[in-house]
Design a protein around this motif. Structure first.
Motif, PDB file in Angstrom:
ATOM      1  N   PRO A   1       3.606   7.100  12.749  1.00 14.57           N
ATOM      2  CA  PRO A   1       2.387   6.741  13.466  1.00 14.57           C
ATOM      3  C   PRO A   1       1.147   6.894  12.580  1.00 14.57           C
ATOM      4  O   PRO A   1       1.162   7.638  11.599  1.00 14.57           O
ATOM      5  CB  PRO A   1       2.355   7.739  14.622  1.00 14.57           C
ATOM      6  N   GLY A   2       0.105   6.174  12.922  1.00 14.98           N
ATOM      7  CA  GLY A   2      -1.182   6.373  12.254  1.00 14.98           C
ATOM      8  C   GLY A   2      -1.329   5.723  10.898  1.00 14.98           C
ATOM      9  O   GLY A   2      -2.203   6.117  10.116  1.00 14.98           O
ATOM     10  N   VAL A   3      -0.511   4.707  10.574  1.00 15.24           N
ATOM     11  CA  VAL A   3      -0.677   4.000   9.309  1.00 15.24           C
ATOM     12  C   VAL A   3      -2.022   3.267   9.330  1.00 15.24           C
ATOM     13  O   VAL A   3      -2.339   2.538  10.266  1.00 15.24           O
ATOM     14  CB  VAL A   3       0.478   2.995   9.078  1.00 15.24           C
ATOM     15  N   GLU A   4      -2.819   3.475   8.283  1.00 15.72           N
ATOM     16  CA  GLU A   4      -4.194   2.959   8.276  1.00 15.72           C
ATOM     17  C   GLU A   4      -4.246   1.434   8.273  1.00 15.72           C
ATOM     18  O   GLU A   4      -5.042   0.821   8.976  1.00 15.72           O
ATOM     19  CB  GLU A   4      -4.937   3.509   7.051  1.00 15.72           C
ATOM     20  N   ASN A   5      -3.406   0.809   7.452  1.00 21.62           N
ATOM     21  CA  ASN A   5      -3.365  -0.650   7.388  1.00 21.62           C
ATOM     22  C   ASN A   5      -2.040  -1.116   7.978  1.00 21.62           C
ATOM     23  O   ASN A   5      -0.996  -1.046   7.334  1.00 21.62           O
ATOM     24  CB  ASN A   5      -3.494  -1.129   5.944  1.00 21.62           C
ATOM     25  N   PRO A   6      -2.046  -1.634   9.215  1.00 20.62           N
ATOM     26  CA  PRO A   6      -0.788  -2.030   9.868  1.00 20.62           C
ATOM     27  C   PRO A   6      -0.004  -3.095   9.109  1.00 20.62           C
ATOM     28  O   PRO A   6       1.215  -3.183   9.266  1.00 20.62           O
ATOM     29  CB  PRO A   6      -1.258  -2.562  11.225  1.00 20.62           C
ATOM     30  N   ASP A   7      -0.685  -3.908   8.284  1.00 20.83           N
ATOM     31  CA  ASP A   7       0.026  -4.916   7.508  1.00 20.83           C
ATOM     32  C   ASP A   7       1.047  -4.284   6.557  1.00 20.83           C
ATOM     33  O   ASP A   7       1.952  -4.969   6.069  1.00 20.83           O
ATOM     34  CB  ASP A   7      -0.959  -5.752   6.682  1.00 20.83           C
ATOM     35  N   GLN A   8       0.912  -2.996   6.312  1.00 26.01           N
ATOM     36  CA  GLN A   8       1.773  -2.335   5.341  1.00 26.01           C
ATOM     37  C   GLN A   8       2.941  -1.586   5.977  1.00 26.01           C
ATOM     38  O   GLN A   8       3.714  -0.936   5.267  1.00 26.01           O
ATOM     39  CB  GLN A   8       0.936  -1.356   4.502  1.00 26.01           C
ATOM     40  N   ILE A   9       3.082  -1.658   7.297  1.00 29.02           N
ATOM     41  CA  ILE A   9       4.088  -0.827   7.956  1.00 29.02           C
ATOM     42  C   ILE A   9       5.504  -1.156   7.495  1.00 29.02           C
ATOM     43  O   ILE A   9       6.309  -0.256   7.244  1.00 29.02           O
ATOM     44  CB  ILE A   9       3.965  -0.919   9.499  1.00 29.02           C
ATOM     45  N   LEU A  10       5.854  -2.434   7.381  1.00 32.54           N
ATOM     46  CA  LEU A  10       7.216  -2.772   6.938  1.00 32.54           C
ATOM     47  C   LEU A  10       7.486  -2.288   5.521  1.00 32.54           C
ATOM     48  O   LEU A  10       8.512  -1.627   5.277  1.00 32.54           O
ATOM     49  CB  LEU A  10       7.466  -4.277   7.075  1.00 32.54           C
ATOM     50  N   PRO A  11       6.633  -2.593   4.531  1.00 30.10           N
ATOM     51  CA  PRO A  11       6.899  -2.090   3.172  1.00 30.10           C
ATOM     52  C   PRO A  11       6.981  -0.572   3.099  1.00 30.10           C
ATOM     53  O   PRO A  11       7.820  -0.025   2.376  1.00 30.10           O
ATOM     54  CB  PRO A  11       5.703  -2.619   2.361  1.00 30.10           C
ATOM     55  N   ILE A  12       6.108   0.121   3.837  1.00 25.24           N
ATOM     56  CA  ILE A  12       6.111   1.586   3.803  1.00 25.24           C
ATOM     57  C   ILE A  12       7.444   2.129   4.299  1.00 25.24           C
ATOM     58  O   ILE A  12       8.062   2.996   3.661  1.00 25.24           O
ATOM     59  CB  ILE A  12       4.952   2.152   4.657  1.00 25.24           C
ATOM     60  N   ILE A  13       7.918   1.615   5.426  1.00 28.19           N
ATOM     61  CA  ILE A  13       9.160   2.133   6.017  1.00 28.19           C
ATOM     62  C   ILE A  13      10.371   1.777   5.169  1.00 28.19           C
ATOM     63  O   ILE A  13      11.226   2.629   4.903  1.00 28.19           O
ATOM     64  CB  ILE A  13       9.335   1.580   7.449  1.00 28.19           C
ATOM     65  N   ILE A  14      10.461   0.537   4.719  1.00 24.74           N
ATOM     66  CA  ILE A  14      11.655   0.114   3.987  1.00 24.74           C
ATOM     67  C   ILE A  14      11.761   0.828   2.653  1.00 24.74           C
ATOM     68  O   ILE A  14      12.859   1.179   2.205  1.00 24.74           O
ATOM     69  CB  ILE A  14      11.686  -1.427   3.799  1.00 24.74           C
ATOM     70  N   MET A  15      10.621   1.111   2.008  1.00 26.16           N
ATOM     71  CA  MET A  15      10.681   1.781   0.708  1.00 26.16           C
ATOM     72  C   MET A  15      10.911   3.283   0.848  1.00 26.16           C
ATOM     73  O   MET A  15      11.433   3.925  -0.057  1.00 26.16           O
ATOM     74  CB  MET A  15       9.397   1.517  -0.074  1.00 26.16           C
ATOM     75  N   GLU A  16      10.517   3.841   2.001  1.00 26.09           N
ATOM     76  CA  GLU A  16      10.687   5.283   2.194  1.00 26.09           C
ATOM     77  C   GLU A  16      12.062   5.652   2.734  1.00 26.09           C
ATOM     78  O   GLU A  16      12.619   6.693   2.387  1.00 26.09           O
ATOM     79  CB  GLU A  16       9.605   5.809   3.148  1.00 26.09           C
ATOM     80  N   TYR A  17      12.630   4.779   3.568  1.00 24.96           N
ATOM     81  CA  TYR A  17      13.859   5.148   4.270  1.00 24.96           C
ATOM     82  C   TYR A  17      15.090   4.349   3.863  1.00 24.96           C
ATOM     83  O   TYR A  17      16.179   4.598   4.377  1.00 24.96           O
ATOM     84  CB  TYR A  17      13.645   5.001   5.787  1.00 24.96           C
ATOM     85  N   ALA A  18      14.942   3.392   2.982  1.00 25.40           N
ATOM     86  CA  ALA A  18      16.094   2.625   2.511  1.00 25.40           C
ATOM     87  C   ALA A  18      16.270   2.842   1.011  1.00 25.40           C
ATOM     88  O   ALA A  18      15.307   3.200   0.310  1.00 25.40           O
ATOM     89  CB  ALA A  18      15.891   1.137   2.800  1.00 25.40           C
TER      90      ALA A  18
END
Length: 503
Positions: free
Chosen positions: A296-313
Motif C-alpha cells: 500500500p501507499g506507492v507514491e506513483n501508481p504507474d509503477q505498481i506492477l514493476p515494483i511488485i514483479i521485481m520484488e517478489y518474482a
C-alpha cells in the motif's frame, strides 16, 4: 543486473532484425511504405491492430487505475467490445473507400468527402496535435520498464533514447511492413505477459479467491464505485468507456491499418477477436489489488506492477515480463510515429509543398518526420511527466471528436463542410478549455470530451441543415461507392449462405 541488460539487448535486437528483413520486401513506393500497398494479411492485421490498441496505457495505466481508483477500469471489457464493433462498422467502410479512392490518411477521406481544404487541414492538425501526447506516454512507460528491467543500470533518459532509436531504425528501413511484423511478436508478449504476471503475483496472498476475500474485508471501497478516492463514479465509467474506444479508433495509426487490410472479411471477426484480448485485464486486476494488500501507499501508481514483479518474482521472470510491457509501449509508439509521419508527408508536404514529389522523395520526407516527432516526444517524456491514464484520456478526447464528421461522411448525405468545421472547432474548444483550466468543472462529472462530442454533434447537424448542401457530384460519387459496398456485402452473404446449404 547482467541478465537484465542481456534480456533488454535481445528485446531491442529482435525488432531490428525484423525491420531489416521487412525492408527487403519493400516495393519502393510511398503506398507500400505507409500502408503496405494495401496488402496486409489477416494475422498481421489482427496483431498490429491489437498491439497498437493495447499500449503503456493498458499495461501500466490499467494497474495504476485499479490500484488507486478501484474498479472503474473494469469498463475496459466494455470498451474492447465497443472498439471491435466500431472497427467493424466504421473501419470496414473506411477500408473500402480507401481502396476505391486511394486514400492514405484520415484527411484524404474527410477532405475529399467534404470537398474542402479547410477540413483537410483541420483534420490533419487534430490527429497530429493529439497523437503526440499519446506518443509521449508510450515513451515514458517503455523507458521506465527498461530502466527497471535492467536493474537501474540503464537510467530513464538513456532507456528512452535507446527505445526510440530502435523504433526509428526499423520503421525507417521497413515502414508499415516492419511495424506490423514486429507487432506480431509484441502482441503475443503483451497478452501472455500481463495475464501470467497476475496469476503469478496473486499467489502471494493465497490465490484469486483469497485476494478478493481480503479486499472485501480490508478495502471494500476498492470493489465499488466511486472507488477509494470518491471521484470515479458512473459518469467517469461511461466517459472512460466511450472516449477510449472512440478516441483510439480515430487515431491516425488505426486509420492506416484500416487502409492497409488486404481482405475485408477480417473486419467481420474483429469484434470477437478484440473482445477476446480483453481477458488480459484479469492480470491487471490480480496484480493491482494484490498490490493494495501487500504494497500500500506507492507514491506513483504507474509503477505498481514493476515494483511488485521485481520484488517478489525471480529477476529473470521480472525482466522478461517488463520487456513484454515495454513491447506494449513500443508497438503503439512505432505505429504512432509512422502514422504521424504519413500525415505530415501526404497531407501537408505532398499536397501543399511538392505535389510532384517522386516516390523516393516522399519516403525520405516521411523518414525525416519520424525523427522530428520522436525528438519532440522524447523531450515531453523528460520534462512533462504525468499519470499515463490521464495523459491518454487527453489524447483520446481530441481524436474522438473526428468520429462526428466521419459518421457524417459514411452515413449522412446532407453533411457538409460548414457543419464539419463548426462542430469540430466547438467540440475541441470545449474539450480543451475544460481539460486545462482548473476552475472549469465539467457538468455531471462527465469527461470534458463527452460534452465536446455532444456539442460537436449538435453543431454539426444544425449547421449542415441550415447551410448550402455539398456539391452534388461529390455526393453522388460517395453514394454510389457506398451502395456498391452494400451490394458487395449482401452478395458475399448470399454466396456464403448458398455454399453452407449445399455443404
Amino acid at each position: 543486473m547482467t541478465i537484465g541488460v542481456l534480456i533488454i539487448v535481445i528485446f531491442m535486437i529482435v525488432p531490428l532484425m525484423v525491420g531489416f528483413y521487412a525492408a527487403g520486401k519493400s516495393k519502393g513506393s510511398s503506398d507500400d511504405y505507409f500502408i503496405q500497398g494495401r496488402g496486409m494479411g489477416s494475422i498481421a492485421v489482427f496483431f498490429t491492430v491489437a498491439a497498437t490498441w493495447w499500449s503503456a496505457f493498458a499495461f501500466l495505466g490499467s494497474n495504476a487505475s485499479f490500484y488507486s481508483q478501484g474498479p472503474i477500469y473494469l469498463t475496459a471489457f466494455a470498451w474492447n467490445i465497443l472498439f471491435g464493433y466500431l472497427y467493424f462498422v466504421i473501419g470496414k467502410r473506411i477500408w473500402y473507400l480507401g481502396k476505391k479512392f486511394h486514400y492514405v490518411t484520415p484527411s484524404d477521406l474527410l477532405g475529399d468527402f467534404y470537398n474542402s481544404e479547410k477540413v483537410r487541414i483541420l483534420v490533419g492538425l487534430v490527429v497530429i496535435v493529439f497523437t503526440v501526447p499519446y506518443l509521449q506516454i508510450q515513451l515514458t512507460g517503455g523507458a521506465y520498464l527498461i530502466e527497471v528491467a535492467s536493474g537501474g543500470v540503464i537510467p530513464f533518459w538513456l532507456a528512452a533514447l535507446i527505445f526510440y532509436l530502435v523504433i526509428i531504425i526499423y520503421v525507417w528501413v521497413g515502414g508499415m511492413r516492419a511495424v506490423a511484423w514486429t507487432d506480431i511478436i509484441y502482441g503475443a508478449l503483451l497478452f501472455f505477459g500481463l495475464l501470467f504476471t497476475g496469476l503469478y503475483i496473486v499467489r502471494l496472498v493465497g490465490g484469486p479467491i483469497e485476494m478478493f476475500e481480503q479486499m472485501k474485508n480490508l478495502h471494500p471501497e476498492h470493489l465499488t464505485l466511486p472507488g477509494p478516492l470518491g471521484s470515479s463514479g458512473y459518469a467517469s465509467w461511461i466517459s472512460l468507456c466511450l472516449i477510449t474506444a472512440i478516441g483510439a479508433l480515430m487515431g491516425p495509426q488505426l486509420w492506416l491499418r484500416m487502409y492497409a487490410v488486404k481482405n475485408g472479411k477480417l473486419f467481420n471477426l474483429m469484434p470477437f477477436l478484440i473482445s477476446l484480448v480483453a481477458i488480459s485485464y484479469i492480470g491487471s486486476v490480480l496484480v493491482s489489488w494484490t498490490g493494495v494488500l501487500i504494497k500500500p501507499g506507492v507514491e506513483n501508481p504507474d509503477q505498481i506492477l514493476p515494483i511488485i514483479i521485481m520484488e517478489y518474482a525471480p529477476f529473470v521472470i521480472g525482466a522478461i515480463v517488463l520487456a513484454g510491457g515495454a513491447s506494449a509501449a513500443m508497438s503503439t509508439a512505432n505505429s504512432q510515429i509512422h502514422a504521424v509521419s504519413a500525415v505530415m508527408t501526404k497531407d501537408f508536404y505532398q499536397r501543399y509543398k511538392n505535389p510532384d514529389a517522386s516516390q523516393d522523395r516522399l519516403i525520405q520526407v516521411g523518414r525525416y518526420f519520424l525523427l522530428v516527432f520522436s525528438i519532440l516526444a522524447y523531450f515531453l517524456a523528460l520534462f512533462a511527466p504525468g499519470l499515463l491514464v490521464t495523459i491518454g484520456l487527453i489524447a483520446f478526447g481530441g481524436t474522438a471528436q473526428l468520429i462526428i464528421p466521419t459518421i457524417g461522411a459514411l452515413f449522412w448525405k446532407r453533411a457538409n463542410e460548414a457543419g464539419a468545421i463548426t462542430g469540430l472547432i466547438g467540440g475541441l474548444t470545449f474539450t480543451i478549455l475544460f481539460t486545462f483550466i482548473p476552475t472549469l468543472v465539467s457538468p455531471l462529472g462527465l469527461n470534458p470530451a463527452m460534452w465536446g462530442l455532444l456539442i460537436n454533434a449538435t453543431l454539426f447537424i444544425i449547421i449542415s441543415l441550415s447551410t448550402k448542401p455539398r456539391d452534388q457530384n461529390t455526393v453522388k460519387r460517395f453514394e454510389n461507392a457506398l451502395l456498391q459496398f452494400k451490394y458487395n456485402e449482401n452478395h458475399v452473404k448470399e454466396r456464403d449462405k448458398e455454399y453452407a446449404e449445399v455443404k
